[in-house]
Every structure is written in C-alpha cells, then in structure tokens.
Design a protein around this motif. Structure first.
Motif, PDB file in Angstrom:
ATOM      1  N   PRO A  56       0.861  -1.108  -0.015  1.00 55.43           N
ATOM      2  CA  PRO A  56       0.099   0.019   0.031  1.00 55.43           C
ATOM      3  C   PRO A  56       0.811   1.244  -0.032  1.00 55.43           C
ATOM      4  CG  PRO A  56      -0.708  -1.657   1.788  1.00 55.43           C
ATOM      5  CD  PRO A  56       0.668  -2.147   1.334  1.00 55.43           C
ATOM      6  N   ILE A  57       0.194   2.212  -0.692  1.00 56.16           N
ATOM      7  CA  ILE A  57       1.184   3.554  -0.445  1.00 56.16           C
ATOM      8  C   ILE A  57       1.144   4.262   0.855  1.00 56.16           C
ATOM      9  CG2 ILE A  57       1.240   5.905  -1.392  1.00 56.16           C
ATOM     10  CD1 ILE A  57      -0.219   4.751  -4.038  1.00 56.16           C
ATOM     11  N   GLU A  58       2.368   4.355   1.168  1.00 58.59           N
ATOM     12  CA  GLU A  58       2.339   5.058   2.760  1.00 58.59           C
ATOM     13  C   GLU A  58       3.611   5.923   2.891  1.00 58.59           C
ATOM     14  OE1 GLU A  58       2.545   1.932   5.660  1.00 58.59           O
ATOM     15  OE2 GLU A  58       0.703   1.034   5.154  1.00 58.59           O
ATOM     16  N   PHE A  59       3.326   7.102   3.155  1.00 59.35           N
ATOM     17  CA  PHE A  59       4.552   8.005   3.110  1.00 59.35           C
ATOM     18  C   PHE A  59       4.371   9.236   4.127  1.00 59.35           C
ATOM     19  CE2 PHE A  59       1.788   9.479  -0.463  1.00 59.35           C
ATOM     20  CZ  PHE A  59       1.598  10.867  -0.023  1.00 59.35           C
ATOM     21  N   LEU A  60       5.438   9.659   5.118  1.00 64.63           N
ATOM     22  CA  LEU A  60       5.025  10.723   6.033  1.00 64.63           C
ATOM     23  C   LEU A  60       3.877   9.971   7.198  1.00 64.63           C
ATOM     24  CD1 LEU A  60       5.078  13.688   3.815  1.00 64.63           C
ATOM     25  CD2 LEU A  60       6.961  12.706   5.036  1.00 64.63           C
ATOM     26  N   ASP A  61       2.922  10.864   7.331  1.00 66.64           N
ATOM     27  CA  ASP A  61       1.783  10.394   8.147  1.00 66.64           C
ATOM     28  C   ASP A  61       0.671   9.935   7.610  1.00 66.64           C
ATOM     29  OD1 ASP A  61       0.890  12.829   7.275  1.00 66.64           O
ATOM     30  OD2 ASP A  61       0.290  13.565   9.119  1.00 66.64           O
ATOM     31  N   ILE A  62       0.723   9.449   6.192  1.00 65.15           N
ATOM     32  CA  ILE A  62      -0.319   9.166   5.292  1.00 65.15           C
ATOM     33  C   ILE A  62      -0.126   7.465   4.907  1.00 65.15           C
ATOM     34  CG2 ILE A  62      -1.473   9.509   3.183  1.00 65.15           C
ATOM     35  CD1 ILE A  62      -0.286  12.336   3.179  1.00 65.15           C
ATOM     36  N   ASP A  66      -5.076   6.227  -1.610  1.00 63.77           N
ATOM     37  CA  ASP A  66      -5.451   5.687  -2.995  1.00 63.77           C
ATOM     38  C   ASP A  66      -4.192   6.363  -4.000  1.00 63.77           C
ATOM     39  OD1 ASP A  66      -7.559   4.569  -5.193  1.00 63.77           O
ATOM     40  OD2 ASP A  66      -6.942   6.645  -5.980  1.00 63.77           O
ATOM     41  N   PRO A  67      -3.736   5.961  -5.055  1.00 67.35           N
ATOM     42  CA  PRO A  67      -2.774   6.399  -6.015  1.00 67.35           C
ATOM     43  C   PRO A  67      -3.130   7.763  -6.578  1.00 67.35           C
ATOM     44  CG  PRO A  67      -3.060   4.086  -6.340  1.00 67.35           C
ATOM     45  CD  PRO A  67      -3.963   4.393  -5.670  1.00 67.35           C
ATOM     46  N   THR A  68      -4.433   7.672  -7.100  1.00 71.75           N
ATOM     47  CA  THR A  68      -4.973   9.064  -7.594  1.00 71.75           C
ATOM     48  C   THR A  68      -4.894  10.061  -6.594  1.00 71.75           C
ATOM     49  OG1 THR A  68      -6.486   7.871  -9.068  1.00 71.75           O
ATOM     50  CG2 THR A  68      -7.160  10.192  -8.750  1.00 71.75           C
ATOM     51  N   ASP A  69      -5.465   9.911  -5.248  1.00 75.76           N
ATOM     52  CA  ASP A  69      -5.619  10.861  -4.232  1.00 75.76           C
ATOM     53  C   ASP A  69      -3.837  11.177  -3.849  1.00 75.76           C
ATOM     54  OD1 ASP A  69      -6.469  12.461  -2.488  1.00 75.76           O
ATOM     55  OD2 ASP A  69      -6.734  10.923  -0.805  1.00 75.76           O
ATOM     56  N   ALA A  70      -2.973  10.295  -4.030  1.00 77.14           N
ATOM     57  CA  ALA A  70      -1.739  10.569  -3.580  1.00 77.14           C
ATOM     58  C   ALA A  70      -1.145  11.708  -4.663  1.00 77.14           C
ATOM     59  CB  ALA A  70      -0.673   9.161  -3.814  1.00 77.14           C
ATOM     60  N   LYS A  71      -1.338  11.413  -5.963  1.00 76.13           N
ATOM     61  CA  LYS A  71      -0.769  12.385  -6.865  1.00 76.13           C
ATOM     62  C   LYS A  71      -1.435  13.926  -6.408  1.00 76.13           C
ATOM     63  CE  LYS A  71      -0.187   8.783 -10.443  1.00 76.13           C
ATOM     64  NZ  LYS A  71      -0.741   8.037 -11.559  1.00 76.13           N
ATOM     65  N   GLN A  72      -2.842  13.871  -6.177  1.00 75.49           N
ATOM     66  CA  GLN A  72      -3.422  14.869  -5.946  1.00 75.49           C
ATOM     67  C   GLN A  72      -2.889  15.725  -4.662  1.00 75.49           C
ATOM     68  OE1 GLN A  72      -5.398  16.400  -8.000  1.00 75.49           O
ATOM     69  NE2 GLN A  72      -6.567  17.894  -7.210  1.00 75.49           N
ATOM     70  N   LYS A 103       7.209  23.290 -11.059  1.00 75.43           N
ATOM     71  CA  LYS A 103       6.023  22.634 -10.355  1.00 75.43           C
ATOM     72  C   LYS A 103       5.443  21.579 -11.602  1.00 75.43           C
ATOM     73  CE  LYS A 103       2.860  24.276  -8.070  1.00 75.43           C
ATOM     74  NZ  LYS A 103       3.207  23.845  -6.687  1.00 75.43           N
ATOM     75  N   LYS A 104       5.503  21.780 -12.704  1.00 73.29           N
ATOM     76  CA  LYS A 104       5.111  20.711 -13.605  1.00 73.29           C
ATOM     77  C   LYS A 104       5.880  19.524 -13.854  1.00 73.29           C
ATOM     78  CE  LYS A 104       3.678  20.215 -18.679  1.00 73.29           C
ATOM     79  NZ  LYS A 104       3.582  20.739 -19.842  1.00 73.29           N
ATOM     80  N   SER A 105       7.256  19.852 -13.811  1.00 76.83           N
ATOM     81  CA  SER A 105       8.214  18.748 -13.898  1.00 76.83           C
ATOM     82  C   SER A 105       8.158  18.046 -12.451  1.00 76.83           C
ATOM     83  CB  SER A 105       9.669  19.243 -14.078  1.00 76.83           C
ATOM     84  OG  SER A 105       9.815  19.824 -15.246  1.00 76.83           O
ATOM     85  N   LEU A 106       8.299  18.470 -11.345  1.00 74.50           N
ATOM     86  CA  LEU A 106       8.078  17.923 -10.239  1.00 74.50           C
ATOM     87  C   LEU A 106       6.853  17.050 -10.031  1.00 74.50           C
ATOM     88  CD1 LEU A 106       9.259  20.590  -7.628  1.00 74.50           C
ATOM     89  CD2 LEU A 106      10.376  18.680  -8.126  1.00 74.50           C
ATOM     90  N   GLN A 107       5.612  17.602 -10.453  1.00 74.60           N
ATOM     91  CA  GLN A 107       4.415  16.661 -10.403  1.00 74.60           C
ATOM     92  C   GLN A 107       4.542  15.484 -11.452  1.00 74.60           C
ATOM     93  OE1 GLN A 107       1.412  17.702  -8.746  1.00 74.60           O
ATOM     94  NE2 GLN A 107       0.928  15.649  -9.083  1.00 74.60           N
ATOM     95  N   ALA A 108       5.249  15.586 -12.513  1.00 74.73           N
ATOM     96  CA  ALA A 108       5.414  14.478 -13.323  1.00 74.73           C
ATOM     97  C   ALA A 108       6.202  13.443 -12.799  1.00 74.73           C
ATOM     98  CB  ALA A 108       6.129  14.875 -14.720  1.00 74.73           C
ATOM     99  N   ILE A 109       7.410  13.910 -12.090  1.00 76.53           N
ATOM    100  CA  ILE A 109       8.384  12.844 -11.315  1.00 76.53           C
ATOM    101  C   ILE A 109       7.669  12.343 -10.282  1.00 76.53           C
ATOM    102  CG2 ILE A 109      10.294  12.586  -9.919  1.00 76.53           C
ATOM    103  CD1 ILE A 109      11.332  14.844 -11.698  1.00 76.53           C
ATOM    104  N   TRP A 110       6.725  13.205  -9.402  1.00 74.97           N
ATOM    105  CA  TRP A 110       6.028  12.435  -8.228  1.00 74.97           C
ATOM    106  C   TRP A 110       4.905  11.555  -8.936  1.00 74.97           C
ATOM    107  CZ3 TRP A 110       6.151  12.155  -3.159  1.00 74.97           C
ATOM    108  CH2 TRP A 110       4.990  11.603  -2.565  1.00 74.97           C
ATOM    109  N   PRO A 127       6.651   6.859  -2.102  1.00 74.73           N
ATOM    110  CA  PRO A 127       6.935   7.293  -3.370  1.00 74.73           C
ATOM    111  C   PRO A 127       8.252   8.160  -3.177  1.00 74.73           C
ATOM    112  CG  PRO A 127       4.622   7.666  -2.752  1.00 74.73           C
ATOM    113  CD  PRO A 127       5.182   7.098  -1.807  1.00 74.73           C
ATOM    114  N   PHE A 128       8.634   8.714  -1.955  1.00 71.84           N
ATOM    115  CA  PHE A 128       9.800   9.381  -1.784  1.00 71.84           C
ATOM    116  C   PHE A 128      11.259   8.549  -2.037  1.00 71.84           C
ATOM    117  CE2 PHE A 128       6.884  12.048   0.668  1.00 71.84           C
ATOM    118  CZ  PHE A 128       7.368  13.370   0.491  1.00 71.84           C
ATOM    119  N   ASN A 129      10.988   7.247  -1.891  1.00 70.18           N
ATOM    120  CA  ASN A 129      11.967   6.532  -2.187  1.00 70.18           C
ATOM    121  C   ASN A 129      12.499   6.127  -3.672  1.00 70.18           C
ATOM    122  OD1 ASN A 129      12.694   5.851   0.742  1.00 70.18           O
ATOM    123  ND2 ASN A 129      11.175   4.370   0.653  1.00 70.18           N
ATOM    124  N   TYR A 130      11.498   6.779  -4.604  1.00 67.49           N
ATOM    125  CA  TYR A 130      11.793   6.479  -6.007  1.00 67.49           C
ATOM    126  C   TYR A 130      13.099   7.364  -6.549  1.00 67.49           C
ATOM    127  CZ  TYR A 130      10.665   7.108 -10.820  1.00 67.49           C
ATOM    128  OH  TYR A 130      10.686   7.101 -12.189  1.00 67.49           O
TER     129      TYR A 130
END
Length: 280
Positions: A56-62, A66-72, A103-110, A127-130
C-alpha cells in the motif's frame, strides 16, 4: 495493527500475511483502518496487489492512500504547512539529480513515483524512495535537453539614456566648458542626439560557449565562455563635442584662458615672462 495484505487479518495471526485471503468479513475487498473498501478483482485490487507483493502507498503520516489521491496530494503539498517541508525536500533532491524543479516537472516525477510504488517487484510503498532508483535521463527532453559542444555567441546591446541621465551629463559638461547650466531646449536636443548616436555604436560581445556533460561534482554539467567585448558608445566625448558646438563656447573658452593666465600671474609674479609667452 499491521496488515500487509489488507485482508483484515492482522499479520500476527494471519497464516499467509503476504497473500490476500478472502473472508466472509472482507468479501474479497481490501480492509483499510478497519473499514472494508470495495474494489474490483483485477489489476489494482487488494487481492491482486497482495499476491504480487505490491505494498500500500504509505509516506509521512499518510497510510494506504489511493494512487489518484496521492498524486493530487502532491499538487497542493507546497501550500500545506503540514507538508511544505517534505515537498521542499523532494524538490531539493530532484534538483541535486540535475533535473528541472518547476511545478510541472516535479508533479510528473511524483506521479511516476506513485506509479512506481504500485508496480510488481518494487516492494516499496513510499514514493519518496523513488528518487534513489530513477534514471535522470528519462526526465530530460530528448529534443531540447542538454547539448554538449561549442556554440558561437553574439550579444549586442544598445544603451538608452533617460531624460534625467542625459540632462545630468550635458549640464555637467556645460558647467565645465561654458560655466553655465544647459537650458531645457539644449537638454532636449542633447537627449535626442545622444540616443541616436548610442544606437549606431552598440556594445558587442562575440565569443564561444562550450558546454560539457555532467562529471564529478558538476552534476548539471559545466559551461565555459570566452570572447571579446567592445565598449560601444561613449557619451562623455559626445557631451564634450556638443558643448563645444554651442555659439558661446569660443567666448567662454577665451574668458577661461585669460582668467587662467591672470590666476597664474597672481600666484607667481616672477613668472610674468612665461605668462606673457603663454598669452601670445
């Protein structure tokens, strides 16, 4: 309560903690924080992910977002006081890899980082470990990206003098040459003239710039420039000639010359022969 496969059975008593088990309680759906979350059975379902070892996606205190929510989440993280430092840390790490940090490039990488966590074989839900495993070349524009080699450079610049700057220049010169300040009409004429001449004599830099690929500490490459700079238009000489072209310049020049001779005589009466000689 740890539940690796999200089947609602705590890992401590789950006989198969890494494999999703369908139970009457979960009905084949994943269980997040004690709540049953209906999902489809194919790709992306709790059962599929568990059987593929996708965490499951888990980072910081989250947790289990859901993947879509993580991107948002990332889209607005920079303005959220609770997550701004984490966002800035991600941005800094991207920059250290020599990648763009707009911001656009950072969002694409995230976004790719989120997808990476949900890929078979990754076995990492953060995702931070990517950034530890990405290929920087995937994020450099293949057409407009770094070009290595030598290019010619020519930079032409024309100085435009404001009314106040021109007024100061010519009034100072009039004080020196004519013993008076310039009139507004003279200032206006000088301003037009100085800017026309400046356009004809721009400063020009011509040279070459060599760009080298990243090496050692130069993670973003290195650039070396060599060339020649011409100074361009000189307003001092133009102001001097402008003042000397005025009708009262000859009279002022003669007056200043005579006064200079008198002053010299007063300072050294014994130099009268030299003064007379100078005055011829």
């Amino acid at each position: 309560m740890a539940d690796y496969d999200q089947d609602g059975i705590p890992d401590g008593i789950d006989k198969r903690p890494t494999v999703f088990d369908k139970t009457p309680q979960n009905g084949g759906n994943r269980v997040v924080s004690g709540q049953v979350v209906p999902t489809y059975k194919g790709y992306g379902s709790a059962e599929y992910n568990a059987n593929q070892g996708i965490l499951p996606i888990e980072f910081l205190d989250i947790v289990s977002i859901d993947p879509t929510d993580a991107k948002q989440w990332f889209k607005f993280a920079s303005t959220n006081p609770a997550y701004k430092n984490a966002y800035n840390s991600f941005k800094s790490n991207v920059g250290r890899l020599g990648l763009p940090t707009d911001k656009k490039s950072l969002q694409a990488i995230w976004n790719d980082a989120v997808d990476w966590t949900q890929t078979t074989g990754t076995n990492n839900g953060d995702p931070f470990n990517y950034l530890e495993s990405l290929d920087p070349g995937n994020y450099r524009d293949k057409t407009d990206g770094p070009k290595y080699g030598t290019t010619a450079v020519k930079d032409t610049r024309t100085t435009e003098y404001s009314g106040s700057a021109a007024a100061q220049q010519i009034s100072d010169e009039f004080e020196r040459k004519l013993g008076r300040r310039a009139t507004q009409a003279e200032i206006n004429a000088y301003t037009i003239g100085v800017n026309k001449m400046a356009q004809k004599e721009p400063s020009v830099y011509e040279g070459t710039t060599t760009t080298a690929a990243p090496k050692g500490k130069n993670t973003m490459g290195s650039t070396t420039s060599t060339g020649k700079q011409t100074t361009g238009f000189d307003p001092t000489m133009f102001a001097r000639n402008f003042a000397m072209s005025q009708p009262d310049y000859a009279e002022s020049f003669a007056s200043h010359t005579f006064l200079g001779l008198v002053e010299k005589l007063l300072k050294d009466p014994n130099a009268i022969g030299e003064v007379v000689s100078d005055g011829r």
